[in-house]
Every structure is written in structure tokens, then in C-alpha cells.
Design an enzyme around this catalytic site. Sequence first.
Site, PDB file in Angstrom:
ATOM      1  N   ASN A 185      33.776 -58.645   3.012  1.00 53.04           N
ATOM      2  CA  ASN A 185      33.003 -59.686   3.713  1.00 53.04           C
ATOM      3  C   ASN A 185      31.823 -60.170   2.877  1.00 53.04           C
ATOM      4  OD1 ASN A 185      31.286 -57.522   3.826  1.00 53.04           O
ATOM      5  ND2 ASN A 185      31.134 -57.430   6.071  1.00 53.04           N
ATOM      6  N   HIS A 223      29.575 -58.178   1.411  1.00 51.69           N
ATOM      7  CA  HIS A 223      28.382 -57.325   1.431  1.00 51.69           C
ATOM      8  C   HIS A 223      28.148 -56.644   0.093  1.00 51.69           C
ATOM      9  CE1 HIS A 223      30.686 -53.547   3.093  1.00 51.69           C
ATOM     10  NE2 HIS A 223      30.448 -53.345   1.826  1.00 51.69           N
ATOM     11  N   GLU A 260      25.050 -56.473   5.256  1.00 57.90           N
ATOM     12  CA  GLU A 260      26.153 -57.219   5.857  1.00 57.90           C
ATOM     13  C   GLU A 260      25.793 -58.710   5.962  1.00 57.90           C
ATOM     14  OE1 GLU A 260      28.770 -55.690   5.989  1.00 57.90           O
ATOM     15  OE2 GLU A 260      28.785 -53.831   7.145  1.00 57.90           O
ATOM     16  N   ASP A 302      23.128 -46.773  -0.782  1.00 55.55           N
ATOM     17  CA  ASP A 302      23.230 -46.693   0.671  1.00 55.55           C
ATOM     18  C   ASP A 302      23.786 -45.336   1.100  1.00 55.55           C
ATOM     19  OD1 ASP A 302      25.797 -47.088  -0.292  1.00 55.55           O
ATOM     20  OD2 ASP A 302      26.091 -49.015   0.681  1.00 55.55           O
TER      21      ASP A 302
HETATM   22  C1  GLP Z   1      31.251 -49.800   0.881  1.00 55.60           C
HETATM   23  C2  GLP Z   1      29.893 -49.542   0.203  1.00 55.60           C
HETATM   24  C3  GLP Z   1      29.604 -50.591  -0.818  1.00 55.60           C
HETATM   25  C4  GLP Z   1      30.848 -50.820  -1.643  1.00 55.60           C
HETATM   26  C5  GLP Z   1      31.879 -51.499  -0.799  1.00 55.60           C
HETATM   27  C6  GLP Z   1      33.236 -51.663  -1.459  1.00 55.60           C
HETATM   28  O1  GLP Z   1      31.176 -49.978   2.226  1.00 55.60           O
HETATM   29  N1  GLP Z   1      28.791 -49.432   1.077  1.00 55.60           N
HETATM   30  O2  GLP Z   1      28.499 -50.187  -1.631  1.00 55.60           O
HETATM   31  O3  GLP Z   1      30.561 -51.648  -2.739  1.00 55.60           O
HETATM   32  O4  GLP Z   1      31.963 -50.945   0.484  1.00 55.60           O
HETATM   33  O5  GLP Z   1      34.006 -50.514  -1.383  1.00 55.60           O
HETATM   34  P1  GLP Z   1      35.357 -50.315  -2.160  1.00 55.60           P
HETATM   35  O6  GLP Z   1      34.993 -50.164  -3.594  1.00 55.60           O
HETATM   36  O7  GLP Z   1      35.955 -49.055  -1.601  1.00 55.60           O
HETATM   37  O8  GLP Z   1      36.188 -51.511  -1.914  1.00 55.60           O
END
Ligand code: GLP
Length: 225
Positions: free
Chosen positions: A126, A128, A133, A65
Amino acid sequence: MISQYNIVSDYHQLSSEVAGIVSTQIKEHPLSKLCLPTGSTPLGMYEDLVMLELDWRLVITFNLDVYLMNVDHPESYQSYMKKNLFDSINIFPINCHFPFRPTSAFEDKIAGSMGIDLCILGIGTNGHIAFNEPGSSFKSRTRLVDLDEQTIQDNSRFFDSVDDVPKQAITMGLGTIMESKKIVLMANGKHKREILDEAMYGDVTEEIPASILQEHDNVIIFYCD
Ligand code: GLP
């Protein structure tokens, strides 16, 4: 049914286990196509991968992404990947792909490369995966999305203020991710445990996007407190 749910002792082990899987993949299949995550969780894995000094010359990567923002901004996922991995390995920049518009052309690029061999995922609080989402269709493909309020709040720690967090992103779809031959999901921290367990053992529902992984036959989970 998730066949492998590994609870590891600490973040160091989480990072080295997943880096080990990526390393084996590249050594056994130098032409591998990888799908790569961003966020705080994979940072240790990327550090380990750099230290392993693998041969990335034939590897093709697809990031999960991107925020809809200036790609030169230090918090863009393009900048993140350069800083944490691409600038420190011998991958060819032409082989590093990020979601772009028209999104169908990005999908064609994945299909043209004969599909993703190994996809590494994180999980949002959440539920995702990538920026799919809650409420995202299980059949979704790469597309432009609005970020959830929870995600904007969670990711505000990377920006000067919550107002600076981009509100939109381009993400691989759940349908796209599920076509990967093998998926590894990494989660770090007690605040992820409940949503992770719900996604892995609860109902398979579009309200918890990661729950779709129960329907994939080659998923490995790594979690540490
Ligand atoms: C972000 C990314 C995700 C990631 C998630 C967790 O928003 N788009 O691909 O897995 O949130 O992030 P973190 O590892 O900082 O908790």
C-alpha cells in the site's frame, strides 16, 4: 526526483547490492548509525552482511518499527533482528535500538547519536514505509499507530492466522526517516512494481507514504521482479 532507480536481475543481486552499500558505509565510517528494516525483502541482505564479517563494534542501529507485542515472540521484530543479524555479528546489544515508548525518548536517542547516516527501507504493497500507513503525515515522528487492513493481511503469512497479527505498532515517522543522510529502498517482486513506480514518479501525497522520498536528495532504489 529520484536520481537512482536500479532494476537488478534477481533477488541475489538485490541483496548483494544493498549489503555492499552497508558494507562500504561501515568500512568508511566505523561509527555509523544505521536504520534497519524487517520483512521478507531484506533477509538476503542480512545473510550477505553476516558472510561479509564486518566489524560492527562501533556501529549503532535503530530499527524502523516494532509490532506492539511480546518482544520474545518469534515473530517480533526484536526476535527477527536477533535471528537474522545481531546474533551473528559482533555488534554490542546495547547499541541496537528499537522504537519504544515514550516515543519522544526514542527520538532523543536518535538525535543524541547525531542522526542516521544510512537508512535501509522496504515498501509495503500500500506504499507504506516502516509502518507509516497511507494518510500518515509527512511531518510525523516516532509514534504508536494502527496497522492498515492491507498490512495485516499482507503480514498474516508470518503468523498462524490473520487474527494473530498485531493490530498496532510503534514506527519511526516519515519526518524522522527523511532526516537520514542517505536512504536505500529495496523492493522485490512484481506485486511491488506498480506501487513503487507510483511512489517514485507520481504525485507526492500522504496517501502514498513512500512518495515523500522524492523530496530527499540522496535516495537509491533497487528493484527486482
Ligand atoms: C512490513 C514492515 C516494513 C516492510 C514492509 C514490506 O510490514 N513494517 O518495514 O518494508 O512491510 O515487507 P516485505 O519485505 O515482507 O514485503
